[in-house]
Design a protein around this motif. Structure first.
Motif, PDB file in Angstrom:
ATOM      1  N   SER A   1      41.094   0.922  90.717  1.00 42.25           N
ATOM      2  CA  SER A   1      40.461   1.743  92.487  1.00 42.25           C
ATOM      3  C   SER A   1      39.581   0.741  92.956  1.00 42.25           C
ATOM      4  O   SER A   1      40.088   1.295  94.172  1.00 42.25           O
ATOM      5  CB  SER A   1      41.140   3.567  92.219  1.00 42.25           C
ATOM      6  OG  SER A   1      40.391   3.933  93.385  1.00 42.25           O
ATOM      7  N   SER A   2      38.793   0.871  91.788  1.00 40.63           N
ATOM      8  CA  SER A   2      37.806   0.774  92.531  1.00 40.63           C
ATOM      9  C   SER A   2      37.250  -1.042  93.785  1.00 40.63           C
ATOM     10  O   SER A   2      36.767  -1.290  94.624  1.00 40.63           O
ATOM     11  CB  SER A   2      35.947   0.287  91.800  1.00 40.63           C
ATOM     12  OG  SER A   2      35.315  -0.294  92.337  1.00 40.63           O
ATOM     13  N   ARG A   3      38.067  -1.919  92.488  1.00 42.65           N
ATOM     14  CA  ARG A   3      38.274  -3.199  93.038  1.00 42.65           C
ATOM     15  C   ARG A   3      39.099  -3.755  94.386  1.00 42.65           C
ATOM     16  O   ARG A   3      38.239  -4.429  94.903  1.00 42.65           O
ATOM     17  CB  ARG A   3      39.275  -4.236  92.004  1.00 42.65           C
ATOM     18  CG  ARG A   3      39.141  -5.726  91.926  1.00 42.65           C
ATOM     19  CD  ARG A   3      40.496  -6.995  91.395  1.00 42.65           C
ATOM     20  NE  ARG A   3      40.667  -7.811  91.505  1.00 42.65           N
ATOM     21  CZ  ARG A   3      40.897  -8.559  90.615  1.00 42.65           C
ATOM     22  NH1 ARG A   3      40.944  -7.989  89.536  1.00 42.65           N
ATOM     23  NH2 ARG A   3      41.212  -9.516  91.227  1.00 42.65           N
ATOM     24  N   PHE A   4      40.459  -2.544  94.480  1.00 45.42           N
ATOM     25  CA  PHE A   4      40.915  -2.754  95.743  1.00 45.42           C
ATOM     26  C   PHE A   4      40.899  -1.163  96.697  1.00 45.42           C
ATOM     27  O   PHE A   4      41.741  -1.532  97.880  1.00 45.42           O
ATOM     28  CB  PHE A   4      42.455  -2.873  95.382  1.00 45.42           C
ATOM     29  CG  PHE A   4      42.880  -4.242  94.248  1.00 45.42           C
ATOM     30  CD1 PHE A   4      43.108  -5.194  94.933  1.00 45.42           C
ATOM     31  CD2 PHE A   4      43.084  -3.939  92.833  1.00 45.42           C
ATOM     32  CE1 PHE A   4      42.838  -6.602  94.559  1.00 45.42           C
ATOM     33  CE2 PHE A   4      43.149  -5.013  92.455  1.00 45.42           C
ATOM     34  CZ  PHE A   4      43.274  -6.618  92.981  1.00 45.42           C
ATOM     35  N   SER A   5      40.027  -0.717  96.652  1.00 42.43           N
ATOM     36  CA  SER A   5      39.943   0.675  97.290  1.00 42.43           C
ATOM     37  C   SER A   5      41.164   1.516  98.155  1.00 42.43           C
ATOM     38  O   SER A   5      41.348   1.636  98.915  1.00 42.43           O
ATOM     39  CB  SER A   5      39.370   0.124  98.397  1.00 42.43           C
ATOM     40  OG  SER A   5      38.019  -0.345  98.083  1.00 42.43           O
ATOM     41  N   VAL A   6      42.011   1.732  96.489  1.00 43.49           N
ATOM     42  CA  VAL A   6      43.517   1.912  96.695  1.00 43.49           C
ATOM     43  C   VAL A   6      43.549   3.653  95.956  1.00 43.49           C
ATOM     44  O   VAL A   6      43.331   2.898  94.289  1.00 43.49           O
ATOM     45  CB  VAL A   6      44.541   1.525  97.006  1.00 43.49           C
ATOM     46  CG1 VAL A   6      44.353   0.286  98.076  1.00 43.49           C
ATOM     47  CG2 VAL A   6      44.432   0.272  95.637  1.00 43.49           C
ATOM     48  N   THR A   7      44.167   4.153  95.092  1.00 46.38           N
ATOM     49  CA  THR A   7      44.245   4.640  94.298  1.00 46.38           C
ATOM     50  C   THR A   7      45.678   4.384  93.337  1.00 46.38           C
ATOM     51  O   THR A   7      46.454   3.334  93.348  1.00 46.38           O
ATOM     52  CB  THR A   7      45.679   6.035  94.623  1.00 46.38           C
ATOM     53  OG1 THR A   7      44.784   6.805  95.802  1.00 46.38           O
ATOM     54  CG2 THR A   7      45.537   7.693  93.803  1.00 46.38           C
ATOM     55  N   ALA A   8      44.875   4.390  91.878  1.00 42.27           N
ATOM     56  CA  ALA A   8      45.773   3.624  90.552  1.00 42.27           C
ATOM     57  C   ALA A   8      45.731   5.366  90.240  1.00 42.27           C
ATOM     58  O   ALA A   8      45.409   6.150  89.952  1.00 42.27           O
ATOM     59  CB  ALA A   8      44.604   2.912  90.079  1.00 42.27           C
ATOM     60  N   ALA A   9      46.999   4.688  89.470  1.00 39.56           N
ATOM     61  CA  ALA A   9      47.563   6.033  89.044  1.00 39.56           C
ATOM     62  C   ALA A   9      48.337   6.008  87.514  1.00 39.56           C
ATOM     63  O   ALA A   9      48.757   4.513  87.099  1.00 39.56           O
ATOM     64  CB  ALA A   9      48.823   7.251  89.930  1.00 39.56           C
TER      65      ALA A   9
END
Length: 300
Positions: free
Chosen positions: A100-108
């Motif tokens: 999530s931090s690497r791509f600035s999106v939600t990881a689930a």
């Protein structure tokens, strides 16, 4: 096919669940017993008796100043135990956090629990409205759930044989191409329109038995299982950008069976190279979670 209920319902238990569910849906608010009783449809004495017991067990907290109630700390322990029982470890969450931090999106991380796709864990950038929450579930029936059956022929057949959530037109040749490409790449990339995103929002928490009128309306938004899948060999290449909804990769157990899915919720336009970069990182995360489970990735 409808299933017989496993046992008789318990009205007292249902009342407890009703209160907890309501407070969970309103986590930033506190409610006095009168308003809480009104909002959940219980008498005040009944509501008071339930909340008193829940406070004593730590599942609710009562503010002594204004006599309002909110969710309590014992639920945190229950939530952690539930995640552990579904094999969601702190290490897996750390992998999601890095992604999530690497791509600035939600990881689930999600899995199929009691025939419903359930969000088991997620990490989102600070201040992001995810549109999905841990514990949220969706019917596991076409067109929802393709990512859970792509790597298992038997699971795919069983899924396709289920009663569709929406009216569908299935292009068998297209679906075969999608399955072949995703197995070769190790991931699934879904494109989604704003209407499609609203569809998933509407379906969250619903059963598969939607009213006919709603099924027909939603069916206008989805016509084919594989039509929203992005395939590299169909892209014109160059700097062409594609509106991407979700990229997903499978997690396997020691029997080489898919048991969970890791996902990046993109929600923006990406070039082919940007899609490939995110997909590689996602597959690496899925492989790491597989290893933590003692799982084995299939040869192909």
């Amino acid at each position: 096919m409808s299933q017989e209920p496993s046992g008789r319902a318990s009205p007292p238990t249902e009342r407890v669940v009703r209160i907890l569910d309501f407070l969970a849906q309103n986590p930033g608010e506190r409610f006095g017993v009168s308003e809480l009783a009104r909002r959940v449809g219980l008498s005040k004495p009944t509501c008071l008796g339930i909340t008193t017991s829940l406070v004593e067990s730590g599942y609710l907290v009562r503010d002594p100043a204004d006599k309002t109630y909110r969710l309590g700390p014992s639920l945190i322990t229950l939530g952690h135990r539930a995640q552990e029982s579904m094999r969601v470890s702190p290490a897996a969450r750390e992998h999601l956090r890095r992604l999530s931090s690497r791509f600035s999106v939600t990881a689930a991380l999600s899995g199929v629990v009691d025939d419903r796709i359930t969000v088991l864990d997620l990490v989102a950038p600070a201040g992001t409205r995810t549109g999905v929450e841990v514990g949220q579930s969706y019917p596991f029936a076409p067109p929802v759930g393709l990512m859970f059956v792509l790597w298992d022929d038997e699971a795919e057949r069983d899924w396709l044989a289920r009663e569709p959530t929406l009216p569908l037109r299935t292009d068998t040749e297209r679906l075969t191409r999608v399955i072949s490409a995703c197995r070769a790449d190790g991931y699934l990339v879904e494109r989604m329109t704003p209407a499609g995103r609203r569809l998933y929002s509407l379906m969250a928490g619903m059963s598969a038995d939607l009213p006919d009128e709603l099924r027909a309306l939603l069916g206008e938004l989805v016509s084919d299982i594989g039509e929203r899948v992005y395939l590299r060999d169909e892209s014109p290449g160059g700097r062409t950008r594609h509106d991407i909804s979700v990229i997903s990769a499978p997690v396997f157990d020691h029997y080489r069976r898919q048991v969970m899915v890791t996902s990046l919720h993109i929600g923006s336009a990406l070039t082919d190279s940007e899609i490939a970069e995110r997909a590689r990182a996602l597959v690496a995360t899925a492989d790491a979670v597989t290893a933590q489970l003692g799982g084995v990735k299939p040869d192909s």
